[in-house]
Design a protein around this motif. Structure first.
Motif, PDB file in Angstrom:
ATOM      1  N   GLU A 249      10.838 -15.075   0.202  1.00 60.20           N
ATOM      2  CA  GLU A 249      11.630 -14.626  -0.937  1.00 60.20           C
ATOM      3  C   GLU A 249      11.440 -13.127  -1.197  1.00 60.20           C
ATOM      4  OE1 GLU A 249      13.939 -16.451  -2.499  1.00 60.20           O
ATOM      5  OE2 GLU A 249      13.430 -17.910  -0.937  1.00 60.20           O
ATOM      6  N   ASP A 250      10.252 -12.601  -0.901  1.00 57.72           N
ATOM      7  CA  ASP A 250      10.029 -11.155  -1.041  1.00 57.72           C
ATOM      8  C   ASP A 250      10.937 -10.384  -0.095  1.00 57.72           C
ATOM      9  OD1 ASP A 250       8.144 -11.579  -2.966  1.00 57.72           O
ATOM     10  OD2 ASP A 250       6.409 -11.217  -1.674  1.00 57.72           O
ATOM     11  N   LEU A 251      11.036 -10.816   1.158  1.00 56.12           N
ATOM     12  CA  LEU A 251      11.903 -10.131   2.108  1.00 56.12           C
ATOM     13  C   LEU A 251      13.360 -10.221   1.672  1.00 56.12           C
ATOM     14  CD1 LEU A 251      12.397  -8.615   4.718  1.00 56.12           C
ATOM     15  CD2 LEU A 251      12.393 -10.807   5.941  1.00 56.12           C
ATOM     16  N   LYS A 252      13.768 -11.363   1.155  1.00 55.29           N
ATOM     17  CA  LYS A 252      15.145 -11.504   0.666  1.00 55.29           C
ATOM     18  C   LYS A 252      15.426 -10.527  -0.469  1.00 55.29           C
ATOM     19  CE  LYS A 252      15.627 -16.460   1.761  1.00 55.29           C
ATOM     20  NZ  LYS A 252      15.831 -17.805   1.188  1.00 55.29           N
ATOM     21  N   ALA A 253      14.444 -10.340  -1.349  1.00 48.15           N
ATOM     22  CA  ALA A 253      14.624  -9.403  -2.466  1.00 48.15           C
ATOM     23  C   ALA A 253      14.840  -7.984  -1.953  1.00 48.15           C
ATOM     24  CB  ALA A 253      13.407  -9.460  -3.397  1.00 48.15           C
ATOM     25  N   VAL A 254      14.103  -7.592  -0.928  1.00 45.98           N
ATOM     26  CA  VAL A 254      14.263  -6.250  -0.350  1.00 45.98           C
ATOM     27  C   VAL A 254      15.630  -6.114   0.299  1.00 45.98           C
ATOM     28  CG1 VAL A 254      13.406  -4.658   1.409  1.00 45.98           C
ATOM     29  CG2 VAL A 254      11.786  -5.921  -0.021  1.00 45.98           C
ATOM     30  N   ILE A 255      16.041  -7.115   1.064  1.00 51.64           N
ATOM     31  CA  ILE A 255      17.336  -7.062   1.757  1.00 51.64           C
ATOM     32  C   ILE A 255      18.477  -6.955   0.756  1.00 51.64           C
ATOM     33  CG2 ILE A 255      18.932  -8.384   3.210  1.00 51.64           C
ATOM     34  CD1 ILE A 255      16.515  -9.512   4.673  1.00 51.64           C
ATOM     35  N   LYS A 256      18.370  -7.670  -0.357  1.00 51.15           N
ATOM     36  CA  LYS A 256      19.447  -7.640  -1.349  1.00 51.15           C
ATOM     37  C   LYS A 256      19.604  -6.265  -1.998  1.00 51.15           C
ATOM     38  CE  LYS A 256      18.166 -11.118  -3.896  1.00 51.15           C
ATOM     39  NZ  LYS A 256      18.198 -12.081  -5.027  1.00 51.15           N
ATOM     40  N   VAL A 257      18.515  -5.509  -2.100  1.00 48.29           N
ATOM     41  CA  VAL A 257      18.586  -4.198  -2.739  1.00 48.29           C
ATOM     42  C   VAL A 257      19.144  -3.133  -1.790  1.00 48.29           C
ATOM     43  CG1 VAL A 257      17.167  -2.358  -3.745  1.00 48.29           C
ATOM     44  CG2 VAL A 257      16.744  -4.716  -4.378  1.00 48.29           C
ATOM     45  N   LEU A 258      19.046  -3.347  -0.481  1.00 46.09           N
ATOM     46  CA  LEU A 258      19.407  -2.312   0.492  1.00 46.09           C
ATOM     47  C   LEU A 258      20.845  -1.801   0.361  1.00 46.09           C
ATOM     48  CD1 LEU A 258      17.522  -3.431   3.740  1.00 46.09           C
ATOM     49  CD2 LEU A 258      16.919  -1.644   2.095  1.00 46.09           C
TER      50      LEU A 258
ATOM     51  N   LEU B 235      15.383   0.352 -11.318  1.00 46.99           N
ATOM     52  CA  LEU B 235      15.966  -0.806 -10.642  1.00 46.99           C
ATOM     53  C   LEU B 235      15.082  -1.278  -9.499  1.00 46.99           C
ATOM     54  CD1 LEU B 235      18.303  -2.784 -10.081  1.00 46.99           C
ATOM     55  CD2 LEU B 235      19.316  -0.999  -8.644  1.00 46.99           C
ATOM     56  N   TYR B 236      14.668  -0.358  -8.638  1.00 54.86           N
ATOM     57  CA  TYR B 236      13.850  -0.751  -7.492  1.00 54.86           C
ATOM     58  C   TYR B 236      12.490  -1.280  -7.939  1.00 54.86           C
ATOM     59  CZ  TYR B 236      17.342   2.215  -5.224  1.00 54.86           C
ATOM     60  OH  TYR B 236      18.515   2.792  -4.814  1.00 54.86           O
ATOM     61  N   PHE B 237      11.936  -0.669  -8.977  1.00 52.20           N
ATOM     62  CA  PHE B 237      10.633  -1.121  -9.471  1.00 52.20           C
ATOM     63  C   PHE B 237      10.710  -2.554  -9.993  1.00 52.20           C
ATOM     64  CE2 PHE B 237       7.358  -1.540 -12.756  1.00 52.20           C
ATOM     65  CZ  PHE B 237       6.233  -1.136 -12.044  1.00 52.20           C
ATOM     66  N   ARG B 238      11.814  -2.883 -10.652  1.00 50.51           N
ATOM     67  CA  ARG B 238      11.969  -4.236 -11.198  1.00 50.51           C
ATOM     68  C   ARG B 238      12.262  -5.262 -10.109  1.00 50.51           C
ATOM     69  NH1 ARG B 238      15.962  -3.455 -16.445  1.00 50.51           N
ATOM     70  NH2 ARG B 238      14.597  -2.138 -17.694  1.00 50.51           N
ATOM     71  N   GLU B 239      13.094  -4.901  -9.147  1.00 56.83           N
ATOM     72  CA  GLU B 239      13.643  -5.882  -8.216  1.00 56.83           C
ATOM     73  C   GLU B 239      12.844  -6.035  -6.929  1.00 56.83           C
ATOM     74  OE1 GLU B 239      16.297  -7.954  -8.987  1.00 56.83           O
ATOM     75  OE2 GLU B 239      15.722  -7.084 -10.911  1.00 56.83           O
ATOM     76  N   PHE B 240      12.007  -5.063  -6.588  1.00 57.72           N
ATOM     77  CA  PHE B 240      11.168  -5.216  -5.407  1.00 57.72           C
ATOM     78  C   PHE B 240      10.041  -6.191  -5.716  1.00 57.72           C
ATOM     79  CE2 PHE B 240      11.438  -2.064  -1.770  1.00 57.72           C
ATOM     80  CZ  PHE B 240      12.808  -1.894  -1.902  1.00 57.72           C
ATOM     81  N   PRO B 241       9.480  -6.833  -4.690  1.00 53.78           N
ATOM     82  CA  PRO B 241       8.299  -7.679  -4.914  1.00 53.78           C
ATOM     83  C   PRO B 241       7.173  -6.871  -5.537  1.00 53.78           C
ATOM     84  CG  PRO B 241       9.196  -8.023  -2.709  1.00 53.78           C
ATOM     85  CD  PRO B 241       9.938  -6.865  -3.296  1.00 53.78           C
ATOM     86  N   ALA B 242       6.339  -7.538  -6.324  1.00 55.51           N
ATOM     87  CA  ALA B 242       5.271  -6.846  -7.045  1.00 55.51           C
ATOM     88  C   ALA B 242       4.313  -6.133  -6.104  1.00 55.51           C
ATOM     89  CB  ALA B 242       4.501  -7.834  -7.922  1.00 55.51           C
ATOM     90  N   ASN B 243       4.071  -6.699  -4.889  1.00 56.10           N
ATOM     91  CA  ASN B 243       3.139  -6.062  -3.965  1.00 56.10           C
ATOM     92  C   ASN B 243       3.755  -4.879  -3.237  1.00 56.10           C
ATOM     93  OD1 ASN B 243       4.889  -7.577  -2.439  1.00 56.10           O
ATOM     94  ND2 ASN B 243       3.343  -8.324  -1.019  1.00 56.10           N
ATOM     95  N   LEU B 244       5.023  -4.579  -3.535  1.00 58.61           N
ATOM     96  CA  LEU B 244       5.691  -3.410  -2.963  1.00 58.61           C
ATOM     97  C   LEU B 244       6.070  -2.411  -4.054  1.00 58.61           C
ATOM     98  CD1 LEU B 244       8.058  -5.011  -0.285  1.00 58.61           C
ATOM     99  CD2 LEU B 244       6.298  -3.312   0.158  1.00 58.61           C
ATOM    100  N   SER B 245       5.291  -2.379  -5.130  1.00 61.11           N
ATOM    101  CA  SER B 245       5.666  -1.537  -6.267  1.00 61.11           C
ATOM    102  C   SER B 245       5.670  -0.056  -5.906  1.00 61.11           C
ATOM    103  CB  SER B 245       4.720  -1.799  -7.449  1.00 61.11           C
ATOM    104  OG  SER B 245       3.373  -1.576  -7.060  1.00 61.11           O
ATOM    105  N   ASN B 246       4.668   0.410  -5.140  1.00 58.31           N
ATOM    106  CA  ASN B 246       4.658   1.811  -4.730  1.00 58.31           C
ATOM    107  C   ASN B 246       5.815   2.128  -3.804  1.00 58.31           C
ATOM    108  OD1 ASN B 246       2.091   3.307  -5.707  1.00 58.31           O
ATOM    109  ND2 ASN B 246       1.346   1.310  -5.098  1.00 58.31           N
TER     110      ASN B 246
END
Length: 578
Positions: free
Chosen positions: A325-334, A481-492
């Motif tokens: 689900e983390d990878l899906k969240a990243v793909i959706k933001v791209l 937007l990116y801070f909210r929608e990225f997985p928590a372990n990818l905050s930086n």
């Protein structure tokens, strides 16, 4: 989504009794607005110290090291590209191993060391080549030692400055639990950043040009060191997030595992998915979502994928549902991120072209002062500063906005306004350049190479003000937007996405200008004989088309919690997400 909620959750369900209670009491005394002056002060000082030498690098290389103008411009381009792209590397290190505070501290120290090397070249004559004298004499090339000291300084200063930019943004955002506070912080984070840029582009650049290169560079060193001291002084108040291994590696494992199991047939049985060593309740409470279904294969358990204790035996064949689900969240933001690249490309082109325009215009303010051509761009930063302050004061949805839209403002509305203002800025640029060309033709200057046109450089300010106001809307909106929608372990990594976008746009702008030069006659050596206004109309068209693309991406986007874009608030005033 609450980034800092994890620490609160640990306090609520701790199993270690008194030790856990002490940890929670210590956490409660940290974070919040008490950290705000430390982080924003650090940002302003470090950006002042980093931009102070970088803005004037071309002039320094030409005047003090006798570098060819084209070579100096290429070095400057590489430095700026690295300055924008390297924050991604710093973010990955922060997310994977060290945390944002350690990376920001080490980076600011490295930046200070780098600028010390540059300051030494400006202080000691032995670390610079001898002056050329008159134009007819040949210039002595810098020695290997002189070049080694110079480029060591440039490399270290660039690495350090890029490592600080967005790790401090994540460090600051992690101190707040409500989305309203996070949104306010990002406004003032960019305010502090722009303030540092303005001070360095005016005060320090003036000192370097008119007083002493050595004094200007040593002021940059002082700003870096004071910024580092301020950052460290606030450490007792910061909430620190614990890195949980390489998040980029975990995303790569999902891709590899899904391809290795591409022949696997998926069923509707939730028991076939792997939720983690401790089972479903500890990881995620629902089976993988149906979007990007092919990735769900990575979380399907097969023979030999797990050990007897239910831990993963083959990490490149099995991942948790949460990792999928983390990878899906990243793909959706791209797609939204890609629209931001094409938003920043026209801005990058406009910046360089505006300086060329300024060189051909009347830059006098009174009889004794002439505005440096490079300082014209300060208007972008000043207008952004003023706009950020006003936006922060007016974040609550107004009755007029509700009447026009029927809904409270969202982060997508904020970014969209930035898109439109950028298009208006390009249109204003085209109209002002058309007037400049008419004035040049009226005075028969089209055949005289870049002769000064009797038209005040102040005419360039409206287009820069529009772009600056637009940046105040879309840059903080994108970071939020990116801070909210990225997985928590990818905050930086999420906050560094904006910097990477600017870096890519910077290189794309170079490609675009080269294409225009090769295929049209719009950009000759003599701007008075060209059609720069057509270039601006082209950029306005690109921006308008990109705005349409952004609207489609925003309309189709659903957040990681399942909400549509119309339900992703700009602040918790508009409806805090639980």
């Amino acid at each position: 989504m609450e980034r800092s909620g994890s620490s609160k959750a640990r306090c609520m369900m701790g199993d270690n009794g008194e030790a856990e209670l002490k940890l929670c009491n210590a956490e409660s005394k940290r974070a919040g607005w008490i950290t705000f002056p430390f982080i924003t002060g650090t940002v302003a000082l470090l950006m002042m110290g980093g931009n102070g030498w970088m803005t004037n690098l071309i002039v320094y290389l030409i005047q003090e090291f006798d570098v060819n103008r084209i070579d100096a411009a290429q070095i400057y381009n590489v430095v700026n590209g690295c300055f924008c792209l390297l924050p991604i590397l710093a973010a990955i290190i922060a997310d994977s191993k060290l945390g944002c505070f350690v990376v920001a501290s080490v980076s600011s120290f490295v930046a200070s060391v780098g600028v010390v090397f540059l300051s030494l070249t400006a202080t000691f004559n032995s670390l610079r080549p001898e002056p050329c004298g008159d134009k007819s004499s040949s210039c002595k090339a810098p020695s290997n030692l002189q070049l080694a000291v110079l480029y060591t300084g440039i490399v270290l200063a660039t690495l350090g400055a890029s490592g600080v930019r967005f790790t401090t943004a994540t460090l600051g955002a992690n101190q707040f639990e409500s989305q309203k506070d996070q949104s306010t912080f990002f406004n003032w984070f960019f305010f502090a950043q722009y303030a540092g840029f303005v001070l360095s582009s005016t005060l320090i650049v003036y000192i370097e040009d008119s007083v002493s290169w050595a004094l200007g560079f040593w002021l940059c060193v002082a700003a870096n060191l004071v910024g580092l001291a301020v950052l460290v002084a606030g450490n007792r108040y910061y909430r620190h997030e614990t890195p949980e291994g390489s998040p980029i590696l975990s995303l790569a494992r999902v891709l590899v595992a899904s391809f290795r199991k591409w022949k696997l047939q998926l069923t509707l049985d939730g028991d076939e998915f792997y939720y983690g060593r401790h089972g479903q309740n500890k990881e995620v409470e629902v089976p993988p979502k149906k979007n990007f279904r092919f990735l769900n294969r990575a979380a399907v358990k097969t023979d030999g994928d797990t050990k007897p204790d239910n831990s993963i035996a083959r990490p490149w064949r099995l991942c948790t549902v949460q990792q999928v689900e983390d990878l899906k969240a990243v793909i959706k933001v791209l797609p939204l991120w890609s629209s931001a690249i094409f938003l920043s490309t026209p801005i990058a082109v406009q910046n360089s072209m505006t300086v060329l325009q300024a060189l051909t215009m009347d830059r006098h303010l009174g009889p004794h002062f002439m505005i440096p051509a490079g300082s014209v761009l300060v208007m972008v930063m000043i207008s952004s500063l003023v706009s950020l302050a006003l936006i922060d004061r007016c974040q609550s949805p107004s009755p007029l906005w509700k009447k026009l839209t029927g809904s409270p403002p969202t982060v997508f509305h904020r970014i969209g306004v930035g898109h439109l203002l950028n298009v208006l800025g390009m249109i204003a640029s085209a109209l002002i350049e058309s007037r400049r060309l008419r004035t040049a033709h009226l005075h028969h200057l089209q055949n005289i190479n870049n002769h000064s046109v009797p038209m005040s450089v102040l005419w360039l300010f409206p287009q820069l003000i529009l772009v600056g106001i637009g940046e105040a809307f879309h840059f903080p909106g994108q970071v939020l937007l990116y801070f909210r929608e990225f997985p928590a372990n990818l905050s930086n990594s999420s906050t560094a996405m904006v910097s990477a976008m600017i870096g890519i746009a910077y290189y794309l702008s170079t490609v675009l200008v080269n294409l225009v030069r090769r295929s049209t006659g719009w950009l000759p050596e003599n701007l008075n004989d060209g059609r720069l206004d057509c270039v601006y109309w082209l950029l306005a068209g690109v921006g308008l088309a990109n705005f349409g693309y952004y609207l489609v991406c925003a309309k189709l986007y659903t957040g990681k919690d399942g909400n549509s874009s119309s339900n992703l608030p700009m602040t918790d005033v508009a409806g805090e997400k639980e």
